[in-house]
Design an enzyme around this catalytic site. Structure first.
Site, PDB file in Angstrom:
ATOM      1  CB  SER A 141     -30.207 -28.514 -15.541  1.00 16.53           C
ATOM      2  OG  SER A 141     -30.502 -30.071 -16.182  1.00 16.53           O
ATOM      3  CE1 TYR A 154     -25.239 -25.769 -16.365  1.00 20.36           C
ATOM      4  CE2 TYR A 154     -26.725 -28.470 -15.636  1.00 20.36           C
ATOM      5  CZ  TYR A 154     -26.635 -27.079 -16.629  1.00 20.36           C
ATOM      6  OH  TYR A 154     -27.621 -26.867 -17.317  1.00 20.36           O
TER       7      TYR A 154
HETATM    8  N1  NAP Z   1     -29.103 -26.615 -23.335  1.00 24.93           N
HETATM    9  C1  NAP Z   1     -30.529 -27.855 -23.060  1.00 24.93           C
HETATM   10  O1  NAP Z   1     -29.865 -29.471 -23.131  1.00 24.93           O
HETATM   11  C2  NAP Z   1     -30.282 -27.618 -21.148  1.00 24.93           C
HETATM   12  C3  NAP Z   1     -31.401 -28.528 -20.082  1.00 24.93           C
HETATM   13  C4  NAP Z   1     -30.859 -28.319 -19.011  1.00 24.93           C
HETATM   14  C5  NAP Z   1     -30.721 -26.563 -18.453  1.00 24.93           C
HETATM   15  N2  NAP Z   1     -30.571 -25.944 -18.948  1.00 24.93           N
HETATM   16  C6  NAP Z   1     -30.109 -24.317 -18.695  1.00 24.93           C
HETATM   17  O2  NAP Z   1     -31.244 -23.541 -20.194  1.00 24.93           O
HETATM   18  C7  NAP Z   1     -30.856 -22.389 -19.394  1.00 24.93           C
HETATM   19  C8  NAP Z   1     -29.990 -21.705 -21.212  1.00 24.93           C
HETATM   20  O3  NAP Z   1     -29.678 -23.064 -21.549  1.00 24.93           O
HETATM   21  P1  NAP Z   1     -29.566 -23.300 -23.261  1.00 24.93           P
HETATM   22  O4  NAP Z   1     -29.160 -24.116 -23.748  1.00 24.93           O
HETATM   23  O5  NAP Z   1     -30.600 -21.799 -23.813  1.00 24.93           O
HETATM   24  O6  NAP Z   1     -28.073 -22.298 -23.011  1.00 24.93           O
HETATM   25  P2  NAP Z   1     -27.473 -20.566 -24.982  1.00 24.93           P
HETATM   26  O7  NAP Z   1     -28.390 -20.800 -25.995  1.00 24.93           O
HETATM   27  O8  NAP Z   1     -26.478 -21.165 -24.652  1.00 24.93           O
HETATM   28  O9  NAP Z   1     -28.550 -19.790 -23.989  1.00 24.93           O
HETATM   29  C9  NAP Z   1     -27.786 -19.183 -22.489  1.00 24.93           C
HETATM   30  C10 NAP Z   1     -28.052 -17.498 -22.230  1.00 24.93           C
HETATM   31  O10 NAP Z   1     -27.372 -17.356 -21.478  1.00 24.93           O
HETATM   32  C11 NAP Z   1     -26.958 -15.988 -21.502  1.00 24.93           C
HETATM   33  N3  NAP Z   1     -26.149 -15.721 -20.185  1.00 24.93           N
HETATM   34  C12 NAP Z   1     -24.728 -16.856 -20.447  1.00 24.93           C
HETATM   35  N4  NAP Z   1     -23.830 -16.079 -19.510  1.00 24.93           N
HETATM   36  C13 NAP Z   1     -24.549 -14.719 -19.475  1.00 24.93           C
HETATM   37  C14 NAP Z   1     -23.589 -13.964 -18.230  1.00 24.93           C
HETATM   38  N5  NAP Z   1     -23.005 -13.503 -17.789  1.00 24.93           N
HETATM   39  N6  NAP Z   1     -24.305 -12.609 -18.720  1.00 24.93           N
HETATM   40  C15 NAP Z   1     -26.023 -13.046 -19.415  1.00 24.93           C
HETATM   41  N7  NAP Z   1     -26.501 -13.413 -19.616  1.00 24.93           N
HETATM   42  C16 NAP Z   1     -25.526 -14.676 -19.725  1.00 24.93           C
HETATM   43  C17 NAP Z   1     -26.613 -15.984 -23.393  1.00 24.93           C
HETATM   44  O11 NAP Z   1     -26.130 -14.659 -23.417  1.00 24.93           O
HETATM   45  P3  NAP Z   1     -24.484 -14.290 -24.017  1.00 24.93           P
HETATM   46  O12 NAP Z   1     -24.230 -15.420 -24.245  1.00 24.93           O
HETATM   47  O13 NAP Z   1     -25.258 -13.492 -24.827  1.00 24.93           O
HETATM   48  O14 NAP Z   1     -24.684 -13.057 -22.873  1.00 24.93           O
HETATM   49  C18 NAP Z   1     -27.085 -16.294 -23.423  1.00 24.93           C
HETATM   50  O15 NAP Z   1     -28.903 -15.965 -23.981  1.00 24.93           O
HETATM   51  C19 NAP Z   1     -29.149 -22.276 -19.299  1.00 24.93           C
HETATM   52  O16 NAP Z   1     -29.758 -22.515 -17.469  1.00 24.93           O
HETATM   53  C20 NAP Z   1     -29.073 -23.666 -18.510  1.00 24.93           C
HETATM   54  O17 NAP Z   1     -28.164 -24.993 -17.604  1.00 24.93           O
HETATM   55  C21 NAP Z   1     -30.189 -26.257 -20.638  1.00 24.93           C
END
Ligand code: NAP
Length: 249
Positions: A141, A154
């Site tokens: 990120s 974070y």
């Molecule tokens: N959205 C943004 O603006 C953004 C920006 C920069 C970086 N990111 C990064 O991108 C990545 C994906 O995030 P997203 O935005 O797609 O969020 P999201 O929709 O909340 O997806 C997060 C994923 O992580 C899984 N997860 C969380 N805790 C877990 C655990 N203990 N064991 C296994 N799986 C787990 C969730 O699945 P379950 O809940 O089913 O376990 C879900 O599939 C993250 O690393 C986030 O920090 C996001």
């Protein structure tokens, strides 16, 4: 030099039940890949697997159950008949209030965003190194570029992930392994829904498309998605601490 175009026929996506991980899994399956989908929520995994029309298989797993990972990794590789790509997209970003210092929350962030990644990607690196080929993607990120006041753990987790990935790249690239860190800005997913101050928001599909494109063409590296976040990173990194601490970010 001719541009590379790696094919990912067999992939595992950790954090495939929503957001960026789900979008990456969908795109891989559309392109013909068999995809192992890993996350905690069985109903969400089943929904994604159904959408992949025979190309997706669900594995319910909590990445903080580190002891389960070696057996599950072998099972996934066996079921797929090998592995070309691993994507670590699991992550959490609980909101942190002004004045809140909660170790339990901080530890949960580090457990999922960093230690879970190490548990999976150490195994993948060893597997790919032995095979002399393979691609590792982790979703970092822009938040890892500087310690913001808004969410200390974070930011720390994403900085740690980026450094770990750089080390993997420096270890494995000489054995033919492609190690890619994707650093998105704001992406429209359940993680950011309702969060204030979002700008340059892109869809999860767009983030997935750019991440996979990069991983296909690069020979390893770290990139902002979309690219204009590189300018933000440069500014944020260059600002003197005395100024940065006054900003409300
Ligand atoms: N959205 C943004 O603006 C953004 C920006 C920069 C970086 N990111 C990064 O991108 C990545 C994906 O995030 P997203 O935005 O797609 O969020 P999201 O929709 O909340 O997806 C997060 C994923 O992580 C899984 N997860 C969380 N805790 C877990 C655990 N203990 N064991 C296994 N799986 C787990 C969730 O699945 P379950 O809940 O089913 O376990 C879900 O599939 C993250 O690393 C986030 O920090 C996001």
């Amino acid at each position: 030099m001719r541009a590379m175009n790696r094919q990912f026929g067999r992939a595992v996506v950790i954090g495939a039940s929503s957001g960026i991980g789900e979008a990456i899994a969908r795109q891989l399956a559309r392109e013909g890949a068999d995809v192992a989908l890993v996350a905690r929520r069985p109903t969400e995994l089943a929904r994604v697997a159904d959408a992949l029309a025979g190309k997706g298989r669900a594995y319910v797993h909590d990445v903080t159950c580190y002891d389960e990972v070696p057996v599950l990794f072998e099972r996934v590789v066996g079921d797929l008949g090998g592995l070309d790509l691993i994507v670590y997209a699991a992550g959490i970003m609980p909101r942190v209030a002004e004045g809140e210092y909660d170790f339990a929350k901080d530890r949960a962030i580090m457990d999922v965003n960093v230690l879970g990644a190490m548990a999976w990607l150490d195994l993948a690196a060893a597997h790919f190194e032995a095979a002399g080929a393979g691609t590792i993607i982790a979703i970092g990120s822009i938040a890892g570029e500087r310690g913001r006041r808004g969410n200390p753990a974070y930011c720390t987790s994403k900085a740690a992930l980026a450094t770990y990935m750089e080390s993997l790249r420096n270890r494995c690239s000489r054995y033919g392994v492609n190690v890619v860190t994707v650093k998105p800005g704001f992406v429209d997913t359940p993680m950011t829904r309702g969060a204030p101050g979002l700008f340059w928001l892109i869809s999860a599909e767009e983030a997935a498309r750019r991440s996979l494109q990069l991983a296909r063409r690069s020979s390893g590296g770290s990139t902002f998605v979309p690219r204009r976040w590189a300018l933000v990173a440069f500014i944020v990194r260059t600002l003197p601490s005395a100024i940065f601490r006054k900003l409300n970010i």
